[in-house]
Every structure is written in structure tokens, then in C-alpha cells.
Design a protein around this motif. Structure first.
Motif, short mmCIF file in Angstrom:
data_model
loop_
_atom_site.label_atom_id
_atom_site.label_comp_id
_atom_site.label_asym_id
_atom_site.label_seq_id
_atom_site.Cartn_x
_atom_site.Cartn_y
_atom_site.Cartn_z
N MET A 1 0.84 -1.09 -0.07
CA MET A 1 0.07 -0.03 -0.02
C MET A 1 0.84 1.01 0.08
SD MET A 1 -3.59 -0.08 2.55
CE MET A 1 -3.15 -1.43 3.57
N PRO A 2 0.70 2.20 -0.85
CA PRO A 2 1.20 3.54 -0.81
C PRO A 2 1.11 4.15 0.80
CG PRO A 2 -0.46 3.63 -2.42
CD PRO A 2 -0.61 2.25 -1.61
N ASN A 3 2.02 4.82 0.97
CA ASN A 3 2.33 5.61 2.30
C ASN A 3 1.26 6.68 2.71
OD1 ASN A 3 4.76 4.25 2.54
ND2 ASN A 3 6.04 5.99 1.88
N PHE A 4 0.43 7.16 1.78
CA PHE A 4 -0.66 8.03 2.20
C PHE A 4 -1.94 7.49 2.42
CE2 PHE A 4 -0.60 7.74 -2.42
CZ PHE A 4 -2.03 7.54 -2.82
N VAL A 5 -1.97 6.21 2.17
CA VAL A 5 -3.20 5.26 2.60
C VAL A 5 -3.10 4.62 3.93
CG1 VAL A 5 -4.79 3.58 1.82
CG2 VAL A 5 -3.84 5.35 -0.10
N LYS A 6 -3.58 4.55 4.83
CA LYS A 6 -3.45 3.80 6.06
C LYS A 6 -4.43 2.87 6.12
CE LYS A 6 -0.60 7.16 8.46
NZ LYS A 6 0.43 7.43 7.54
N LYS A 7 -4.16 1.88 7.07
CA LYS A 7 -5.24 0.97 7.28
C LYS A 7 -6.50 1.21 7.81
CE LYS A 7 -3.89 -3.72 8.09
NZ LYS A 7 -3.09 -4.87 8.87
N ARG A 8 -6.30 2.31 8.62
CA ARG A 8 -7.33 3.06 9.38
C ARG A 8 -8.33 3.56 8.26
NH1 ARG A 8 -5.67 7.81 12.52
NH2 ARG A 8 -5.82 8.51 10.75
N ASP A 9 -7.91 4.12 7.19
CA ASP A 9 -8.66 4.92 6.32
C ASP A 9 -9.55 3.51 5.62
OD1 ASP A 9 -7.33 7.09 7.06
OD2 ASP A 9 -5.93 6.94 5.28
N ILE A 10 -9.00 2.70 5.33
CA ILE A 10 -9.61 1.56 4.48
C ILE A 10 -10.96 1.12 5.19
CG2 ILE A 10 -9.66 -0.69 3.44
CD1 ILE A 10 -7.89 1.24 1.97
N TYR A 11 -10.47 1.02 6.72
CA TYR A 11 -11.78 0.51 7.51
C TYR A 11 -12.92 1.51 7.65
CZ TYR A 11 -8.64 -3.22 9.24
OH TYR A 11 -7.82 -4.25 9.20
N ILE A 12 -12.40 2.72 7.60
CA ILE A 12 -13.49 4.01 7.55
C ILE A 12 -14.32 3.89 6.40
CG2 ILE A 12 -13.73 6.53 7.55
CD1 ILE A 12 -11.43 6.55 9.40
N LEU A 13 -13.62 3.82 5.40
CA LEU A 13 -14.22 3.54 4.09
C LEU A 13 -15.35 2.52 3.85
CD1 LEU A 13 -11.58 4.43 1.22
CD2 LEU A 13 -13.67 5.80 1.78
#
Length: 126
Positions: A1-13
Motif C-alpha cells: 500500500m502507498p504511504n498516504f493510505v493507512k489501514k484505518r482509512d480503509i476501515y473507515i471507507l
């Protein structure tokens, strides 16, 4: 995954899409096939429509506000007075769902469809 996308962002989406899916599911269970409509002026019920036809809505002073048509299990607003310059309620078109109200904001008039088939799901959002 790129550095600007975090695991937390994926969960929020995922959570946001799940909530949107639930709302779409509840909307698909809406009651259809209305048996009439109630007309409210400033929160007070002024008319109950159960027979097919065209009805003019007047206030207590006899001032004309709008015209409601109930035909073939659908209700719609076809004409409004000059207080409603955009005529948005007219452009909403007919509805046969009891959870879809027609609202003329400048006039404080709500046309609430009544009846319909009972749904398995009942949701109230405030």
C-alpha cells in the motif's frame, strides 16, 4: 500500500459504504400502493383524501395554496401559488410510497401519503 493510505482509512471507507448500503436496503422496503393522503398546513391536518380526484388546498382564510391529485394509487401536487416560485414540489412528480412526503416549504404544507402494504422493516430517523 502507498504511504498516504493507512489501514484505518480503509476501515473507515468500509464502514461508510456499509452504512450507505443499510440505508439503501431500508429504502427498498418502503410501503407502496397508497390508499390516500393527508394534507397538513403548519403542522395541523386540514384534509384527508381517500377518493380519487383533484383537490384544492386553502387555508383558514380561504387563500389558495396548491392542488393535489390522487389517482391510480399515486398522489402528486400539480399547481402551487405564487409563494412557491421554484415549484419544487410540482417537479417532484407522483409518489406511491407512504414514506415519501411532498413538501411545499414556503407554504408550510405537507402532503403525506397514507396506507400501503406493511413492510417487514420499520425505521425512524430523527
Amino acid at each position: 500500500m502507498p504511504n498516504f493510505v493507512k489501514k484505518r482509512d480503509i476501515y473507515i471507507l468500509i464502514v461508510i459504504f456499509a452504512i450507505a448500503g443499510i440505508f439503501m436496503l431500508f429504502n427498498s422496503f418502503s410501503k407502496e400502493g397508497i390508499t390516500g393522503a393527508e394534507v397538513y398546513l403548519k403542522g395541523e391536518k386540514i384534509m384527508t383524501i381517500t377518493e380519487e380526484g383533484t383537490y384544492s388546498v386553502y387555508d383558514e382564510n380561504g387563500v389558495y395554496h396548491l392542488k393535489v391529485v390522487f389517482m391510480n394509487g399515486t398522489v402528486k401536487v400539480v399547481d402551487t401559488d405564487e409563494k412557491n416560485p421554484l415549484k419544487i414540489v410540482e417537479h417532484m412528480g407522483p409518489t406511491n410510497k407512504s414514506n415519501q412526503q411532498l413538501i411545499a416549504m414556503p407554504n408550510s404544507i405537507v402532503v403525506k401519503p397514507i396506507g400501503g402494504k406493511e413492510s417487514e422493516v420499520d425505521v425512524i430517523v430523527q
